[in-house]
Scaffold this active site. Structure first.
Site, short mmCIF file in Angstrom:
data_model
loop_
_atom_site.label_atom_id
_atom_site.label_comp_id
_atom_site.label_asym_id
_atom_site.label_seq_id
_atom_site.Cartn_x
_atom_site.Cartn_y
_atom_site.Cartn_z
N SER A 36 -1.53 0.37 -3.32
CA SER A 36 -1.22 1.42 -2.35
C SER A 36 -1.33 0.88 -0.93
CB SER A 36 -2.22 2.56 -2.53
OG SER A 36 -2.05 3.49 -1.50
N LYS A 39 2.02 4.56 -0.77
CA LYS A 39 1.02 4.75 0.29
C LYS A 39 0.43 6.14 0.06
CE LYS A 39 -0.49 3.88 4.74
NZ LYS A 39 -1.93 3.97 4.44
N CYS A 55 -10.81 5.21 1.16
CA CYS A 55 -10.42 4.74 2.49
C CYS A 55 -11.70 4.66 3.34
CB CYS A 55 -9.41 5.70 3.11
SG CYS A 55 -9.12 5.34 4.85
N LYS A 94 -9.30 5.40 -7.33
CA LYS A 94 -9.50 4.13 -6.62
C LYS A 94 -10.81 4.16 -5.85
CE LYS A 94 -7.14 0.75 -3.74
NZ LYS A 94 -5.86 0.39 -3.14
N ASN A 104 -10.86 -0.67 -3.17
CA ASN A 104 -10.19 -0.51 -1.88
C ASN A 104 -10.80 -1.52 -0.90
OD1 ASN A 104 -8.73 0.53 0.36
ND2 ASN A 104 -8.85 2.60 -0.46
N THR A 105 -10.39 -1.47 0.34
CA THR A 105 -10.84 -2.47 1.32
C THR A 105 -12.33 -2.35 1.64
OG1 THR A 105 -10.13 -0.93 3.01
CG2 THR A 105 -8.58 -2.67 2.42
C1 SIN Z 1 -5.09 3.61 6.16
O1 SIN Z 1 -4.10 4.34 6.08
O2 SIN Z 1 -5.70 3.48 7.23
C2 SIN Z 1 -5.60 2.85 4.99
C3 SIN Z 1 -5.85 3.73 3.83
C4 SIN Z 1 -6.91 3.20 2.92
O3 SIN Z 1 -7.62 2.27 3.26
O4 SIN Z 1 -7.06 3.74 1.84
#
Ligand code: SIN
Length: 349
Positions: free
Chosen positions: A66, A90, A174, A209, A236-237
């Protein structure tokens, strides 16, 4: 007399040749049918890389993560043509959102830090893109969904599925948008409420996620699975930042963002390994995969499939084919008949 003998010899030779050919063909035919009935060879005739992911059929275990090129049917098609086994969009919410001001992405020595702020056109508008994409895609389309309350996640998920999504992936991870994402995923009770609401709103698989920014990702995964999650995506990050030494200010307009790319691969791998020991649903590994060996590591750690993001953004969609080819060659070299045989293999040693 001699002539008669010659004629008979020739006749015999021709008959032998015919019967040899017939026998050869019959043997070949028998061999073919026998081969097809042998399970081992049947798999070879099929796709060694094909998987069933919580009910979705993927031609190979690679997926678009995503957030990368995930808004239009043209880019989805481009990604599928690049060899992705499935596509995750996304994240989309109930209402349109413009996201943060620039800069929203910055490159570091070990990956990208992004904080876009969940920009999206809103599910009403995006639903049209989903239905059009479904007409041109031959791989599953999974819609990433976020919300600011459990009911909102459920409403968006329902609209996405009605438009044609094959599954939804809940963004409860996120790391920087307030009152959604990891602010939900870090609280097991709220997380469970979100998953339960979505599960009762849709009849398609629900993936969750997760964020690595928690004390125990395995326990978070367990909470999601107990609430009905059909698969877990990890990770995720990682919450991160960068500072400009000349201006002495944070680079991103939101200050904090999420780090992706090679730096987070060992973290993601550890998360997948821990989750595999705790839950029984499929795991989708995500985080810093840039080549087939990275992907194979995730499979061995317990992932049934892998998502690729940053490497696609930097190197293009053909990465999917390169990674898939590499996994296939690895399976062949090691004598495995199906990619499923290596899922979680590192736990058995
Ligand atoms: C973002 O749109 O800033 C990233 C979304 C995410 O990290 O899940």
């Amino acid at each position: 007399m001699e002539q008669k003998k010659q004629k008979q010899k020739l006749k015999r030779k021709r008959r032998n040749k015919i019967s040899h050919n017939t026998a050869y063909k019959t043997k070949l035919y028998l061999t073919k049918t026998t081969i097809l009935k042998t399970p081992a060879v049947k798999i070879l005739k099929e796709n060694r890389l094909g998987i069933n992911l919580a009910g979705l059929k993927l031609p190979n275990p690679t997926m678009l993560a995503s957030g990368i090129l995930g808004y239009t049917k043209e880019t989805f098609k481009n990604i599928a043509d690049g060899g992705a086994g499935a596509i995750v969009t996304k994240s989309v919410g109930l209402k349109p959102r413009s996201g943060y001001a620039n800069p929203t992405v910055t490159q570091t020595s070990c990956g990208l830090i992004n904080a876009m702020g969940l920009p999206n056109p809103g599910i009403e508008e995006f639903a049209k893109e989903i239905s059009e994409a479904k007409r041109v895609l031959n791989v599953p389309l999974i819609v990433s969904v976020y919300g600011f309350a459990a009911e909102e996640y459920a409403t968006v998920a329902k609209k996405a599925v009605t438009a044609g999504a094959d599954a939804v992936e809940l963004n409860v991870s996120c790391p920087h948008v307030k009152e959604t994402g990891s602010e939900i995923g870090q609280k097991p009770e709220i997380l469970k409420e979100v998953v339960k609401n979505v599960k009762s709103a849709v009849q398609k698989p629900v993936f969750v996620k997760l964020s690595p920014n928690v004390t125990s990702i395995a326990e978070t995964a367990e909470a999601a699975v107990n609430a009905g999650a059909d698969a877990i995506t990890a990770i995720n990050t990682v919450k991160a930042m960068a500072i400009d030494t000349e201006t002495a200010k944070p680079i991103l307009s939101n200050k904090m963002g999420g780090l992706s790319g090679p730096a987070i691969k060992p973290i993601a791998l550890r998360c997948v390994y821990e989750i595999y020991e705790k839950v029984k649903v499929p795991i989708i590994g995500c985080g810093g995969i840039t080549n087939w060996r990275d992907a194979a590591e995730f499979l061995l750690a317990g992932a049934s499939a892998v998502q690729i993001g940053t490497a696609i953004a930097t190197k293009g969609p053909n990465m999917f084919k390169a990674i898939t080819r590499g996994i296939d060659a690895y399976l062949k070299r090691k004598g495995f008949r199906s990619v499923n045989e290596i899922v979680g293999l590192s736990h058995k040693s």
